[in-house]
Design an enzyme around this catalytic site. Sequence first.
Site, PDB file in Angstrom:
ATOM      1  N   GLU A 187     -11.438  -0.101  -3.350  1.00 28.94           N
ATOM      2  CA  GLU A 187     -10.611   0.432  -2.258  1.00 28.94           C
ATOM      3  C   GLU A 187      -9.388   1.122  -2.854  1.00 28.94           C
ATOM      4  OE1 GLU A 187      -9.459  -3.005   0.087  1.00 28.94           O
ATOM      5  OE2 GLU A 187      -8.203  -3.804  -1.502  1.00 28.94           O
ATOM      6  N   ASP A 211       0.819  -1.227   0.000  1.00 27.94           N
ATOM      7  CA  ASP A 211       0.000   0.000   0.000  1.00 27.94           C
ATOM      8  C   ASP A 211       0.853   1.279   0.000  1.00 27.94           C
ATOM      9  OD1 ASP A 211      -2.120  -1.846   0.427  1.00 27.94           O
ATOM     10  OD2 ASP A 211      -1.925  -1.641   2.603  1.00 27.94           O
TER      11      ASP A 211
HETATM   12  O1  FUB Z   1      -3.235  -3.549   3.472  1.00 31.22           O
HETATM   13  C1  FUB Z   1      -4.535  -3.797   3.896  1.00 31.22           C
HETATM   14  C2  FUB Z   1      -5.517  -3.483   2.809  1.00 31.22           C
HETATM   15  O2  FUB Z   1      -5.249  -4.267   1.658  1.00 31.22           O
HETATM   16  C3  FUB Z   1      -5.471  -2.073   2.296  1.00 31.22           C
HETATM   17  O3  FUB Z   1      -6.050  -1.148   3.161  1.00 31.22           O
HETATM   18  C4  FUB Z   1      -6.171  -2.244   1.014  1.00 31.22           C
HETATM   19  O4  FUB Z   1      -6.076  -1.173   0.138  1.00 31.22           O
HETATM   20  C5  FUB Z   1      -5.508  -3.498   0.497  1.00 31.22           C
HETATM   21  O5  FUB Z   1      -4.296  -3.232  -0.140  1.00 31.22           O
END
Ligand code: FUB
Length: 372
Positions: free
Chosen positions: A275, A66
Site C-alpha cells: 500500500e 499518511d
Molecule cells: O491510514 C489508513 C491506512 O493505513 C492508509 O491508507 C495506509 O496507507 C496505512 O497507512
Amino acid sequence: MRNPLKLKAPASALAASLALLAACQSTETKQETTAATAPTETSKADTAAAKKYLSEPLVKEIYTADPSAHVFNNKIYIYPSHDIEAGIPENDKGDHFAMNDYHILSMDSVGGKITDHGVALAVKDIPWAGRQLWAPDAAFKNGTYYLYFPVKDKQDVFRIGVATSKSPAGPFEAEATPMAGSFSIDPAVFQDTDGQAYMYFGGLWGGQLQRWQKGAYDANAPEKEPNGAVPALNARVGKLSGDMKHFDGPVREIQILDEAGKPLLASDTKRRFFEGGWLHKYQGKYYFSYSTGDTHLLVYATSDKPTGPFTYQGVIMEPVQGWTTHHSIIEKNGKWYIFYHDTQLSGKTWLRNIKVTELKRRADGGIETIVP
Ligand code: FUB
C-alpha cells in the site's frame, strides 16, 4: 494482524497519549504550532524517550498519518490522515482506522512553524461516503487545487473521491460521486514535466485491492492477497483527464520486476507492493516507492516511464514504530525530504504522528536507507 505491539512504545509516550487524547478530538479551528515548540510538560517528560527517534512529530495537538507533501506557492503543504480514537477493536481490515475528516498543514520550510488550517473536508460533507477517510493526496492545475481521498461508500467498498478548492489549505468541496473506475485506497497523483497527471493507487487487506482481481468488486474474495509463488498483486495507475477529475483511459496494474526482470512474487513480502504508493522523478528516472505492509518497510523501484515496468531497487526506510508505514517525497530548495509517520506520541498503531527527515542519494541516484 495490524498489531500495534510489534514495537514497544516508550512508557512516557504512552502516558503522553492519555494527556493528549482529549485535545486530539477537538481541533476544529485554525491553529498555529511550531515544529520545535517551546517544551510543554508533556514534551519535557518525553525528551529522553524521543532521543531514540530520528525525528520529532511535526504536530502534537492532533494525531496525523499518511503525509502527502507538496510544494505549492513555495510553501510546503501536507495532506495527512487525521487519526482519532474511535474505540473500534483492531482487525486486519483496519476498521480501527476510523477517521472522519482531514486537516491540512503547512510550513514555509522544513523546521519552520507549522500551521494547522483546520477541517478541510469531512465524511459528513461527502454525499456518497460511508466511513473511513484514509490517506489522501493533492494536486494543482489551472488555478484549482484537487484533493483525492479514499473512503468507503455506503456499501462499504473503498472508492476514490475528488474535491476542489481555490486554496491549497481548503476547505474542499467534494464531487457528488466517486471517480468512475476508482477503487481501493491510497491515491497518489504525480504530474509529469509534460503536464500529464497520473494517479497511482491501491492497498491490500483492509485496502480491498485483492477483491478486484476479476475486474469487479468480489465481496467473497479472501481478506488477504494470494500467497506463494504467484505474481504479487500490484498498485494501479491511471492517466488523469485534463479536468483532473476522471481517468482518461483504462486503469492498469503496474509491474514491479526483480533484478532478473521477473515479476515480484506474492511470497516476496519484503519487496512486494502492499500500500501507500508514491511517484517522484529524479534526473529523468521515475521512482515508485511504497510500503511492504506486513514486513513494515518503505522500498522503491525505478523505471524510465511513469507507468513502468519498475525494477526493484532497495529499502528507503527500515520499520518505524507502529504497524503501518506510509510516506511521500518532495524536493524543496535543492534538498529532498521524506515525510512519514510513526506512533511515538501514542504507542498505538491507529494514533500516529507525522514526521520529516532528509532523503539522501548515492552518486548513482540510489536512495540511502534511513533508520527511523
Ligand atoms: O491510514 C489508513 C491506512 O493505513 C492508509 O491508507 C495506509 O496507507 C496505512 O497507512
